[in-house]
Scaffold this motif. Structure first.
Motif, PDB file in Angstrom:
ATOM      1  N   TRP A 120       4.734  -6.247  -2.185  1.00 57.83           N
ATOM      2  CA  TRP A 120       3.852  -5.409  -2.439  1.00 57.83           C
ATOM      3  C   TRP A 120       2.215  -5.766  -2.761  1.00 57.83           C
ATOM      4  O   TRP A 120       2.029  -6.943  -2.280  1.00 57.83           O
ATOM      5  CB  TRP A 120       4.391  -4.496  -3.732  1.00 57.83           C
ATOM      6  CG  TRP A 120       4.545  -5.738  -4.996  1.00 57.83           C
ATOM      7  CD1 TRP A 120       5.465  -6.264  -5.301  1.00 57.83           C
ATOM      8  CD2 TRP A 120       3.548  -5.546  -6.103  1.00 57.83           C
ATOM      9  NE1 TRP A 120       5.011  -7.179  -6.890  1.00 57.83           N
ATOM     10  CE2 TRP A 120       3.589  -6.976  -6.657  1.00 57.83           C
ATOM     11  CE3 TRP A 120       1.529  -4.902  -6.397  1.00 57.83           C
ATOM     12  CZ2 TRP A 120       2.948  -7.364  -7.792  1.00 57.83           C
ATOM     13  CZ3 TRP A 120       1.716  -5.650  -7.091  1.00 57.83           C
ATOM     14  CH2 TRP A 120       1.794  -6.248  -8.247  1.00 57.83           C
ATOM     15  N   SER A 121       1.516  -4.693  -3.049  1.00 59.82           N
ATOM     16  CA  SER A 121       0.096  -5.279  -2.841  1.00 59.82           C
ATOM     17  C   SER A 121      -0.183  -3.959  -4.295  1.00 59.82           C
ATOM     18  O   SER A 121      -0.098  -3.681  -4.678  1.00 59.82           O
ATOM     19  CB  SER A 121      -0.905  -5.001  -2.082  1.00 59.82           C
ATOM     20  OG  SER A 121      -0.283  -3.130  -1.416  1.00 59.82           O
ATOM     21  N   GLN A 122      -1.812  -4.709  -4.513  1.00 59.94           N
ATOM     22  CA  GLN A 122      -2.287  -4.035  -5.591  1.00 59.94           C
ATOM     23  C   GLN A 122      -3.041  -2.491  -5.529  1.00 59.94           C
ATOM     24  O   GLN A 122      -2.288  -1.481  -6.249  1.00 59.94           O
ATOM     25  CB  GLN A 122      -3.738  -4.672  -6.007  1.00 59.94           C
ATOM     26  CG  GLN A 122      -3.500  -5.920  -6.483  1.00 59.94           C
ATOM     27  CD  GLN A 122      -4.658  -6.625  -6.433  1.00 59.94           C
ATOM     28  OE1 GLN A 122      -6.483  -6.463  -6.500  1.00 59.94           O
ATOM     29  NE2 GLN A 122      -4.590  -8.564  -7.240  1.00 59.94           N
ATOM     30  N   GLU A 123      -2.729  -2.384  -4.289  1.00 54.56           N
ATOM     31  CA  GLU A 123      -3.037  -1.186  -3.389  1.00 54.56           C
ATOM     32  C   GLU A 123      -1.776  -0.187  -4.077  1.00 54.56           C
ATOM     33  O   GLU A 123      -1.527   0.814  -3.689  1.00 54.56           O
ATOM     34  CB  GLU A 123      -3.220  -0.832  -2.407  1.00 54.56           C
ATOM     35  CG  GLU A 123      -4.598  -1.362  -2.371  1.00 54.56           C
ATOM     36  CD  GLU A 123      -4.661  -2.746  -2.072  1.00 54.56           C
ATOM     37  OE1 GLU A 123      -4.279  -3.549  -2.098  1.00 54.56           O
ATOM     38  OE2 GLU A 123      -6.426  -3.432  -1.896  1.00 54.56           O
ATOM     39  N   THR A 124      -0.408  -0.665  -4.175  1.00 50.15           N
ATOM     40  CA  THR A 124       0.924   0.095  -4.671  1.00 50.15           C
ATOM     41  C   THR A 124       0.274   0.913  -4.925  1.00 50.15           C
ATOM     42  O   THR A 124       0.393   0.237  -6.596  1.00 50.15           O
ATOM     43  CB  THR A 124       2.127  -0.899  -4.517  1.00 50.15           C
ATOM     44  OG1 THR A 124       1.832  -1.822  -2.935  1.00 50.15           O
ATOM     45  CG2 THR A 124       3.301  -0.161  -4.317  1.00 50.15           C
ATOM     46  N   GLN A 125       1.226   2.640  -4.814  1.00 51.23           N
ATOM     47  CA  GLN A 125       0.954   3.118  -6.518  1.00 51.23           C
ATOM     48  C   GLN A 125       2.417   3.135  -6.658  1.00 51.23           C
ATOM     49  O   GLN A 125       3.487   3.807  -6.409  1.00 51.23           O
ATOM     50  CB  GLN A 125       0.298   3.994  -6.007  1.00 51.23           C
ATOM     51  CG  GLN A 125      -0.685   4.048  -5.575  1.00 51.23           C
ATOM     52  CD  GLN A 125      -1.219   5.394  -5.546  1.00 51.23           C
ATOM     53  OE1 GLN A 125      -1.369   6.753  -5.668  1.00 51.23           O
ATOM     54  NE2 GLN A 125      -2.386   5.675  -4.404  1.00 51.23           N
ATOM     55  N   TRP A 126       3.136   2.058  -8.291  1.00 50.98           N
ATOM     56  CA  TRP A 126       4.184   2.788  -8.660  1.00 50.98           C
ATOM     57  C   TRP A 126       4.131   4.371  -9.577  1.00 50.98           C
ATOM     58  O   TRP A 126       3.882   4.350  -9.753  1.00 50.98           O
ATOM     59  CB  TRP A 126       4.857   1.548  -9.176  1.00 50.98           C
ATOM     60  CG  TRP A 126       4.507   0.215  -8.489  1.00 50.98           C
ATOM     61  CD1 TRP A 126       2.725  -0.387  -8.403  1.00 50.98           C
ATOM     62  CD2 TRP A 126       5.506  -0.388  -7.783  1.00 50.98           C
ATOM     63  NE1 TRP A 126       4.122  -2.002  -7.602  1.00 50.98           N
ATOM     64  CE2 TRP A 126       5.360  -1.551  -7.281  1.00 50.98           C
ATOM     65  CE3 TRP A 126       7.144   0.399  -7.687  1.00 50.98           C
ATOM     66  CZ2 TRP A 126       5.996  -2.248  -6.449  1.00 50.98           C
ATOM     67  CZ3 TRP A 126       7.574  -0.543  -6.574  1.00 50.98           C
ATOM     68  CH2 TRP A 126       7.374  -1.987  -6.137  1.00 50.98           C
ATOM     69  N   PRO A 127       5.718   3.924  -9.579  1.00 52.47           N
ATOM     70  CA  PRO A 127       5.992   5.698 -11.423  1.00 52.47           C
ATOM     71  C   PRO A 127       5.636   4.767 -12.409  1.00 52.47           C
ATOM     72  O   PRO A 127       5.427   3.771 -12.342  1.00 52.47           O
ATOM     73  CB  PRO A 127       7.512   5.420 -10.319  1.00 52.47           C
ATOM     74  CG  PRO A 127       7.840   4.734  -9.671  1.00 52.47           C
ATOM     75  CD  PRO A 127       6.827   4.295  -9.222  1.00 52.47           C
ATOM     76  N   THR A 128       5.323   5.334 -13.094  1.00 49.89           N
ATOM     77  CA  THR A 128       5.241   5.675 -14.207  1.00 49.89           C
ATOM     78  C   THR A 128       6.365   4.407 -14.645  1.00 49.89           C
ATOM     79  O   THR A 128       7.686   5.213 -14.444  1.00 49.89           O
ATOM     80  CB  THR A 128       5.133   6.758 -15.186  1.00 49.89           C
ATOM     81  OG1 THR A 128       3.787   7.597 -14.527  1.00 49.89           O
ATOM     82  CG2 THR A 128       4.990   6.659 -16.497  1.00 49.89           C
ATOM     83  N   ARG A 179       0.420  -0.837  -0.147  1.00 49.28           N
ATOM     84  CA  ARG A 179      -0.201  -0.162  -0.111  1.00 49.28           C
ATOM     85  C   ARG A 179       1.393   1.006   0.515  1.00 49.28           C
ATOM     86  O   ARG A 179       0.207   2.786   0.644  1.00 49.28           O
ATOM     87  CB  ARG A 179      -1.287   0.398   1.167  1.00 49.28           C
ATOM     88  CG  ARG A 179      -2.251  -0.718   1.027  1.00 49.28           C
ATOM     89  CD  ARG A 179      -2.879  -0.823   2.395  1.00 49.28           C
ATOM     90  NE  ARG A 179      -2.433  -0.071   3.474  1.00 49.28           N
ATOM     91  CZ  ARG A 179      -2.232  -2.247   4.282  1.00 49.28           C
ATOM     92  NH1 ARG A 179      -2.911  -3.527   3.079  1.00 49.28           N
ATOM     93  NH2 ARG A 179      -1.801  -2.209   5.182  1.00 49.28           N
ATOM     94  N   ALA A 180       2.093   1.225  -0.551  1.00 50.83           N
ATOM     95  CA  ALA A 180       2.995   2.204  -0.605  1.00 50.83           C
ATOM     96  C   ALA A 180       2.939   2.489  -1.514  1.00 50.83           C
ATOM     97  O   ALA A 180       2.353   2.809  -2.353  1.00 50.83           O
ATOM     98  CB  ALA A 180       4.477   1.844  -0.087  1.00 50.83           C
ATOM     99  N   ASP A 181       2.761   4.685  -1.417  1.00 47.73           N
ATOM    100  CA  ASP A 181       2.367   5.845  -2.436  1.00 47.73           C
ATOM    101  C   ASP A 181       4.029   5.493  -2.907  1.00 47.73           C
ATOM    102  O   ASP A 181       5.049   6.817  -2.780  1.00 47.73           O
ATOM    103  CB  ASP A 181       1.832   6.585  -1.998  1.00 47.73           C
ATOM    104  CG  ASP A 181       2.051   7.525  -3.614  1.00 47.73           C
ATOM    105  OD1 ASP A 181       1.549   7.201  -4.787  1.00 47.73           O
ATOM    106  OD2 ASP A 181       0.724   8.524  -2.797  1.00 47.73           O
ATOM    107  N   LEU A 182       4.447   5.224  -4.302  1.00 50.44           N
ATOM    108  CA  LEU A 182       5.835   5.190  -5.016  1.00 50.44           C
ATOM    109  C   LEU A 182       5.604   6.037  -6.074  1.00 50.44           C
ATOM    110  O   LEU A 182       6.040   6.383  -6.833  1.00 50.44           O
ATOM    111  CB  LEU A 182       6.751   4.239  -4.842  1.00 50.44           C
ATOM    112  CG  LEU A 182       6.770   3.972  -4.017  1.00 50.44           C
ATOM    113  CD1 LEU A 182       7.252   2.143  -4.441  1.00 50.44           C
ATOM    114  CD2 LEU A 182       8.027   3.642  -4.183  1.00 50.44           C
ATOM    115  N   THR A 183       4.140   7.244  -6.477  1.00 48.67           N
ATOM    116  CA  THR A 183       3.850   7.412  -7.347  1.00 48.67           C
ATOM    117  C   THR A 183       4.739   9.097  -7.555  1.00 48.67           C
ATOM    118  O   THR A 183       4.990   9.467  -6.922  1.00 48.67           O
ATOM    119  CB  THR A 183       2.084   8.516  -7.163  1.00 48.67           C
ATOM    120  OG1 THR A 183       1.575   7.673  -6.706  1.00 48.67           O
ATOM    121  CG2 THR A 183       1.476   9.814  -8.602  1.00 48.67           C
ATOM    122  N   GLY A 184       4.991   9.347  -8.444  1.00 46.96           N
ATOM    123  CA  GLY A 184       6.304   9.934  -9.053  1.00 46.96           C
ATOM    124  C   GLY A 184       7.841   9.930  -8.170  1.00 46.96           C
ATOM    125  O   GLY A 184       8.881  10.475  -8.539  1.00 46.96           O
ATOM    126  N   ALA A 185       8.110   8.702  -7.969  1.00 48.14           N
ATOM    127  CA  ALA A 185       8.769   8.218  -6.873  1.00 48.14           C
ATOM    128  C   ALA A 185       9.462   7.728  -8.312  1.00 48.14           C
ATOM    129  O   ALA A 185      10.471   7.401  -9.236  1.00 48.14           O
ATOM    130  CB  ALA A 185       9.219   7.545  -6.528  1.00 48.14           C
TER     131      ALA A 185
END
Length: 752
Positions: free
Chosen positions: A725-733, A707-713
């Protein structure tokens, strides 16, 4: 031999009241004065009156009144009174040579007033004050004599009247008008009333004192009219030029025919004598008893002090030649009494006095003026020096065990190596005093003023300094272990290498103080103010700094192991290389603090404010930093192995090269943080905010990013091997997860 006990050796004088003999009490071998009274005193009524009067006089215990030791009637009917034998001479001897020195006359008058104050307080009117009844002892002290004249005003509920001797008693030239006009008293004891006739009271003795003063000052008795009609005489200055107006006013006030216009009592008369003395000495320097010459003029001696000072000088010389002494020795007792007498005199006769090496244990010196006095090696154990003035005094190696110096003024005093264990210095003024190596174990300095005092190597173990003013004091290597400094003002105090283990510094002001290398082990600094203080290399292990203020404090290399800094304010503090392992910094404010290379291993920084703090190369292994605010903090190369950063704020923080392996970063906010090359091996980043963070080259092996937010990382070069990781994990583009979530991990998976 009188009464089978008293051997009469030498006749000393005779008068209407009988013959006075120098005698010896054969029973105990003591010299005495024996007054053999006329046969009339053997009559029953007269003897009864004598017995009652003796009982009244027996109540008196004062050094200025000759003590009555015995009275009785021998087998042959001889009536006698036994008193102490006073060596010296009477004022009649002093008056025989013409006008006496003004200073001496005023001194004698002041002491007579003191004696009359005690006599009147005991319910006695002397009724016979004249030169022959005032003895000057060898030390210069005044003694009132002639117990046969004293008149008991009240005794066990009975009024006593003197035996008539042709009407009034005493020598008429020295008698007050009310004595001369009072009716002759019957030779009886009246048991129906407890008060004396209103016409004769203590003011009659003051009138007689005025007559004595006039004779001593001018060589003649006052021209105050006939015995049956007294008038106010001319002032003494008409017969002796140069007397100030205050001396004239004193004598005329005492000689006023109307008792209501005289001083109310002996105390008021003593005040008038003091005024006259000050007038006599105000324009000249008459000091005779001074220590080594110093800057500034000496004060004039006080009234009554001149012969006493000479005797004191003699005794001091004798005792200094024999350094082994006992406080029970007669010379030691006399010395103490002399100093106590001089301490009570106005004008400061002990100002600049040399009392070095003398035994003054137990001396009552309340309010004494010992300014600039030399008290080197003096012994003042259990002495009372409350409100004493010791400004600039020298007390090197002095012994003041248990001494009471409450409210004393010791400004600029020299107290090097002075022993003051358990001394009382409450509210004392020690500003600028030199207390090098002084011993103040368990001393009470609560509320004392020690601003600018020098206390290097001083021992203040267990001392009470609550509320003391120590601003600017120099306390290098001072021992303050277990001292009480509650609410003390230590602003800008120099405490380099000082020992403050287990000391209580609650609410103390240490702003700007220098505590470099000081030992504050287990000290209590709750709510203390250490703003701008220097604690370089200080040991604060186990210290309590609950809600203390440490803004801008210098704590470089300081040891704060297991210290309690709960809620402390350490903004801009310098803690470079400091040891804070296992310290409690929960809710502490360390904004902008410098913690470079600091050791915070195991430290509790929960909810602490570390915004913009510099933690470069800091060691924070096992640190607890849940909900801590590290916004904008610099943690380059910091070691946060296994640290607890649950819900911590790390947005914008610089963690370049930091070691966060196994760290708990659940729900931590690390938005825009610089995590370049950070070691996050097995770190728990569940629900962490890493949007916009730079994780280039970071080691995220086996890290938990559920569930970590890595947007734009930025994950360029990051090692994501085995990451959870999980399905809620937000990966960078650009980051793809070809394998998808791992089935054995529920919603966890391994990205590509």
């Amino acid at each position: 031999m009188l009464a089978g006990r008293y051997r009469l050796a030498e006749e000393l004088g005779r008068g209407a009241r009988g013959v006075v003999w120098r005698g010896v009490d054969e029973r105990i071998g003591r010299p005495v004065a024996v007054r053999v009274l006329p046969p009339a005193y053997g009559e029953p009524q007269a003897y009864e009156r004598l017995a009652a009067e003796a009982r009244a006089l027996g109540r008196l215990r004062d050094r200025r009144v000759a003590e009555l030791w015995d009275y009785g009637q021998a087998a042959d009917g001889t009536v006698y009174v036994v008193t102490e034998l006073v060596d010296g001479h009477t004022l009649a001897h002093a008056a025989a040579g013409g006008p006496a020195e003004v200073a001496w006359v005023l001194g004698w008058a002041w002491q007579v007033c003191q004696a009359l104050e005690v006599t009147h307080a005991a319910g006695l009117v002397h009724r016979g004050i004249r030169p022959t009844n005032v003895m000057l002892a060898d030390g210069g002290a005044v003694k009132l004599l002639d117990t046969g004249i004293a008149w008991a005003v009240h005794d066990a509920g009975r009024r006593l009247r003197p035996v008539p001797e042709g009407g009034a008693t005493g020598v008429q030239a020295y008698m007050a008008p009310e004595q001369l006009t009072a009716p002759a008293a019957a030779p009886t004891i009246d048991t129906t009333t407890t008060t004396a006739p209103a016409a004769v009271d203590g003011r009659a003795d003051l009138y007689a004192l005025g007559c004595v003063l006039h004779r001593l000052l001018t060589g003649a008795l006052p021209a105050h009219g006939a015995a049956d009609r007294r008038v106010l005489p001319p002032p003494p200055s008409t017969l002796r030029a140069g007397l100030p107006g205050e001396v004239d006013a004193l004598v005329l006030a005492l000689l006023d025919p109307d008792p209501a216009r005289r001083p109310n009592d002996a105390t008021a008369a003593a005040d008038r004598v003091t005024d006259a003395w000050r007038a006599w000495t105000r324009d000249c320097d008459r000091g005779l008893f001074a220590a080594a010459p110093r800057t500034g003029a000496a004060k004039a001696p006080a009234p009554g002090c001149l012969p006493a000072l000479e005797r004191l000088d003699t005794l001091a010389g004798q005792l200094r030649k024999h350094p082994i002494w006992d406080r029970r020795m007669p010379q030691v007792r006399e010395l103490r009494h002399l100093v106590e007498d001089l301490a009570q005199l106005p004008g400061g006769p002990l100002h600049r006095a040399d009392l070095g090496g003398l035994p003054l244990d137990g001396a009552q010196l309340s309010g004494v003026d010992l300014a600039d006095a030399d008290l080197t090696d003096v012994s003042l154990t259990h002495a009372d020096l409350t409100r004493a003035s010791l400004t600039g005094a020298i007390l090197h190696n002095a012994c003041l065990h248990f001494a009471d110096l409450s409210d004393a003024n010791l400004a600029e005093a020299h107290l090097t190596c002075t022993a003051l264990p358990r001394a009382i210095l409450r509210e004392a003024n020690l500003a600028g005093a030199k207390l090098n190596e002084a011993y103040l174990y368990c001393a009470d300095l609560s509320g004392a003023h020690l601003g600018g005092a020098r206390l290097p190597d001083a021992d203040l173990t267990c001392a009470n300094l609550a509320g003391a003013d120590l601003r600017g004091a120099y306390m290098y290597r001072a021992n303050l272990n277990e001292a009480n400094l509650h609410e003390a003002d230590l602003a800008h105090t120099y405490l380099h290498h000082a020992k403050l283990s287990r000391a209580s510094l609650r609410k103390a002001d240490l702003s700007g103080a220098d505590l470099s290398e000081a030992t504050l082990y287990d000290a209590n600094l709750d709510r203390a103010n250490l703003t701008g203080a220097t604690l370089t290399g200080a040991d604060l292990s186990d210290a309590t700094l609950y809600e203390a203020t440490l803004h801008d404090v210098e704590l470089t290399r300081a040891t704060l192991t297991k210290a309690n800094l709960l809620g402390a304010r350490l903004t801009r503090a310098n803690l470079a290389e400091a040891r804070l392992d296992r310290a409690d910094l929960c809710r502490a404010n360390l904004a902008d603090a410098n913690l470079t290379e600091a050791d915070l291993s195991g430290t509790d920084l929960c909810q602490a404010n570390l915004t913009r703090a510099n933690l470069t190369d800091a060691r924070m292994t096992d640190a607890r930093m849940s909900s801590a605010d590290l916004t904008g903090a610099t943690l380059c190369r910091a070691n946060l192995y296994d640290a607890d950063l649950l819900s911590a704020q790390l947005s914008g923080a610089d963690l370049n090269g930091a070691d966060l392996s196994r760290a708990d970063l659940r729900l931590a906010n690390m938005s825009e943080a610089d995590l370049t090359g950070v070691n996050l091996y097995r770190a728990d980043l569940t629900g962490a905010q890493l949007n916009g963070a730079d994780l280039s080259g970071a080691d995220l092996r086996l890290a938990d990013l559920t569930r970590a937010d890595l947007t734009g990382a930025h994950l360029t070069g990051a090692d994501l091997t085995g990451v959870r990781w999980s399905q809620e994990t937000q990966w960078p583009t650009g980051v793809t997860c070809p394998e998808g979530p791992l089935p054995q991990s529920g919603d966890a998976g391994r990205p590509s």
